[in-house]
Design a protein around this motif. Structure first.
Motif, short mmCIF file in Angstrom:
data_model
loop_
_atom_site.label_atom_id
_atom_site.label_comp_id
_atom_site.label_asym_id
_atom_site.label_seq_id
_atom_site.Cartn_x
_atom_site.Cartn_y
_atom_site.Cartn_z
N ASP A 1 0.82 -1.22 0.00
CA ASP A 1 0.00 0.00 0.00
C ASP A 1 0.85 1.26 0.00
O ASP A 1 0.53 2.25 -0.66
CB ASP A 1 -0.93 0.01 1.21
CG ASP A 1 -2.09 -0.98 1.07
OD1 ASP A 1 -2.29 -1.48 -0.06
OD2 ASP A 1 -2.76 -1.26 2.07
N ILE A 2 1.96 1.24 0.73
CA ILE A 2 2.80 2.43 0.82
C ILE A 2 3.40 2.78 -0.53
O ILE A 2 3.58 3.95 -0.88
CB ILE A 2 3.92 2.22 1.87
CG1 ILE A 2 4.67 3.54 2.09
CG2 ILE A 2 4.88 1.12 1.46
CD1 ILE A 2 5.66 3.47 3.25
N PHE A 3 3.67 1.77 -1.36
CA PHE A 3 4.29 2.03 -2.66
C PHE A 3 3.26 2.57 -3.66
O PHE A 3 3.63 3.26 -4.62
CB PHE A 3 4.94 0.76 -3.19
CG PHE A 3 5.99 0.21 -2.26
CD1 PHE A 3 7.14 0.93 -1.98
CD2 PHE A 3 5.80 -1.01 -1.64
CE1 PHE A 3 8.10 0.44 -1.11
CE2 PHE A 3 6.75 -1.51 -0.76
CZ PHE A 3 7.90 -0.78 -0.50
N LYS A 4 1.99 2.26 -3.44
CA LYS A 4 0.96 2.82 -4.31
C LYS A 4 0.83 4.32 -4.10
O LYS A 4 0.36 5.04 -4.99
CB LYS A 4 -0.39 2.13 -4.04
CG LYS A 4 -0.40 0.65 -4.40
CD LYS A 4 -1.70 -0.01 -4.00
CE LYS A 4 -1.68 -1.50 -4.28
NZ LYS A 4 -2.93 -2.17 -3.85
N ARG A 5 1.25 4.80 -2.92
CA ARG A 5 1.20 6.23 -2.63
C ARG A 5 2.54 6.92 -2.86
O ARG A 5 2.67 8.12 -2.65
CB ARG A 5 0.74 6.45 -1.18
CG ARG A 5 -0.65 5.91 -0.88
CD ARG A 5 -1.15 6.36 0.49
NE ARG A 5 -0.34 5.83 1.57
CZ ARG A 5 -0.58 4.67 2.18
NH1 ARG A 5 -1.60 3.91 1.78
NH2 ARG A 5 0.18 4.26 3.17
N SER A 6 3.53 6.15 -3.26
CA SER A 6 4.87 6.69 -3.48
C SER A 6 5.05 7.13 -4.93
O SER A 6 4.17 6.89 -5.77
CB SER A 6 5.91 5.61 -3.14
OG SER A 6 6.04 4.68 -4.22
N PRO A 7 6.18 7.73 -5.27
CA PRO A 7 6.42 8.13 -6.66
C PRO A 7 6.70 6.97 -7.61
O PRO A 7 6.75 7.17 -8.82
CB PRO A 7 7.66 9.04 -6.56
CG PRO A 7 7.75 9.44 -5.13
CD PRO A 7 7.19 8.28 -4.36
N LEU A 8 6.91 5.77 -7.08
CA LEU A 8 7.25 4.64 -7.94
C LEU A 8 6.10 4.28 -8.87
O LEU A 8 4.94 4.26 -8.47
CB LEU A 8 7.61 3.42 -7.09
CG LEU A 8 8.77 3.59 -6.09
CD1 LEU A 8 9.03 2.30 -5.35
CD2 LEU A 8 10.03 4.08 -6.79
N LEU B 1 13.55 -4.15 -1.71
CA LEU B 1 14.15 -3.54 -2.89
C LEU B 1 13.56 -2.16 -3.14
O LEU B 1 14.29 -1.19 -3.37
CB LEU B 1 13.93 -4.45 -4.10
CG LEU B 1 14.39 -3.90 -5.45
CD1 LEU B 1 15.90 -3.72 -5.47
CD2 LEU B 1 13.94 -4.82 -6.59
N MET B 2 12.24 -2.05 -3.10
CA MET B 2 11.61 -0.76 -3.38
C MET B 2 11.88 0.25 -2.26
O MET B 2 12.05 1.44 -2.52
CB MET B 2 10.11 -0.96 -3.61
CG MET B 2 9.82 -1.71 -4.91
SD MET B 2 8.09 -1.69 -5.44
CE MET B 2 7.37 -2.87 -4.29
N HIS B 3 11.92 -0.22 -1.01
CA HIS B 3 12.28 0.69 0.09
C HIS B 3 13.69 1.23 -0.10
O HIS B 3 13.96 2.41 0.18
CB HIS B 3 12.18 -0.03 1.42
CG HIS B 3 10.80 -0.08 2.01
ND1 HIS B 3 10.07 1.05 2.30
CD2 HIS B 3 10.01 -1.13 2.35
CE1 HIS B 3 8.89 0.71 2.81
NE2 HIS B 3 8.83 -0.61 2.85
N SER B 4 14.61 0.38 -0.57
CA SER B 4 15.99 0.82 -0.75
C SER B 4 16.10 1.92 -1.80
O SER B 4 17.00 2.75 -1.74
CB SER B 4 16.88 -0.37 -1.14
OG SER B 4 16.64 -0.79 -2.48
N LEU B 5 15.17 1.93 -2.74
CA LEU B 5 15.16 2.97 -3.77
C LEU B 5 14.54 4.26 -3.24
O LEU B 5 14.97 5.36 -3.62
CB LEU B 5 14.38 2.49 -5.00
CG LEU B 5 14.96 1.28 -5.71
CD1 LEU B 5 14.01 0.81 -6.81
CD2 LEU B 5 16.33 1.59 -6.29
N LEU B 6 13.56 4.14 -2.37
CA LEU B 6 12.88 5.32 -1.85
C LEU B 6 13.65 6.03 -0.76
O LEU B 6 13.57 7.26 -0.64
CB LEU B 6 11.50 4.93 -1.30
CG LEU B 6 10.43 4.56 -2.33
CD1 LEU B 6 9.18 4.05 -1.62
CD2 LEU B 6 10.09 5.77 -3.21
#
Length: 308
Positions: A116-123, A171-176
């Motif tokens: 859910d957090i990545f749906k609200r992120s710039p990714l 992986l996605m957290h490491s990018l954010l």
């Protein structure tokens, strides 16, 4: 240039000579799908298309990305996270291509609250940059996470999909973590700023936590009013930037939430529909069946059987 949609079926058909660690034979609509592989067979030019799936690629090698009509030269380690609705193509400019990629559909993305957090992120957003160039630390982490995903995919571990999901989140957290939100918004064109604000308003309404609190913004006019722009201007910007209509994007997010609520709550189907803005259960049934090919009840029953 073609702007046709590349599906997962198309992807695997065009790579029938490549071995994948996870099955790609059952791509039935509504089922979760994930796969991962190396890039050793990526020395070719891909078609300029939109996709119906998400893809994250660790690029080691030189190439040119044509993304939404803009050219980006990639000549150092980078991560590519394109928005599926934006057409793009990759052309290798060197014979030595390495790295990894993983791909997954919307169902895999919806399966767990962790995403859910990545749906609200710039990714994966149409207004954000699709390429993140990596420093040594980021490259090292990405290589480890992809390597562990590959190892897990080849294993017989009964909970490997849960482990892979956790690795994908890391992986996605490491990018954010090294990409502050402001880095994505500085010097954005006005059209992209408006698209971003629309996207944020849309996703702020979810997840829905009670049938007593239905959606407040359901139409392009609702969002245009909240953004203080004319609805025709909003529709024009979204169509030009994403290739999709405002209504289609709203309906897509509503459908995504409908599937989540049907699978993960005990709410009556009429409550699910009402919460999503459908005054009449018949209207919700028609909307859902038109998109999914089955009724909300059939979808809920199929998911219950899958758990058993």
């Amino acid at each position: 240039m073609s702007q046709e949609l590349e599906t997962l079926t198309d992807f695997y058909r065009d790579r029938s000579h490549i071995s994948f660690p996870l099955s790609n034979t059952d791509l039935q609509s509504g089922k979760s799908h994930f796969n991962v592989n190396t890039r050793k067979y990526c020395n070719f030019k891909s078609p300029y298309n939109r996709r119906d799936f998400y893809k994250i690629t660790l690029i080691l090698g030189t190439g040119e990305l044509n993304y939404g009509g803009n050219s980006i030269i990639i000549d150092k380690p980078a991560m590519l996270l394109p928005c599926p609705s934006v057409p793009y193509a990759w052309t290798s400019l060197s014979d030595n291509q390495d790295g990894y990629y993983c791909l997954f559909n919307q169902e895999f993305f919806n399966e767990h609250y962790q995403f859910d957090i990545f749906k609200r992120s710039p990714l994966f957003k149409a207004w954000s940059e699709p390429v993140i160039f990596l420093d040594d630390k980021q490259l090292s982490l990405a290589t480890v996470y992809f390597g562990q995903m590959m190892e897990m995919a080849h294993s017989d571990y009964p909970f490997k999909y849960e482990a892979i999901r956790n690795l994908l989140c890391l992986l996605m957290h490491s990018l954010l973590v090294d990409q502050p939100d402001g880095n994505y918004t500085s010097e954005l064109p006005a059209s992209h700023r408006l698209l971003r604000m629309f996207d944020e308003l849309l996703h702020q309404q979810f997840p829905l936590d009670s049938p007593a609190h239905p959606l407040t913004m359901k139409t392009p006019a609702d969002f245009a009013g909240a953004l203080n722009v004319h609805v025709n201007h909003l529709n024009s910007v979204i169509k030009t930037t994403t290739g999709s209509t405002t209504t289609a994007i709203i309906k897509g997010r509503v459908l995504e939430e409908a599937r989540t609520l049907l699978q993960n709550t005990q709410w009556d189907i009429s409550q699910v529909g009402y919460c999503l803005g459908f005054e009449e259960p018949a209207h919700f049934n028609h909307f859902f069946k038109k998109a999914m090919g089955i009724t909300p009840l059939q979808f809920r029953q199929s998911k219950a059987k899958a758990i058993l």
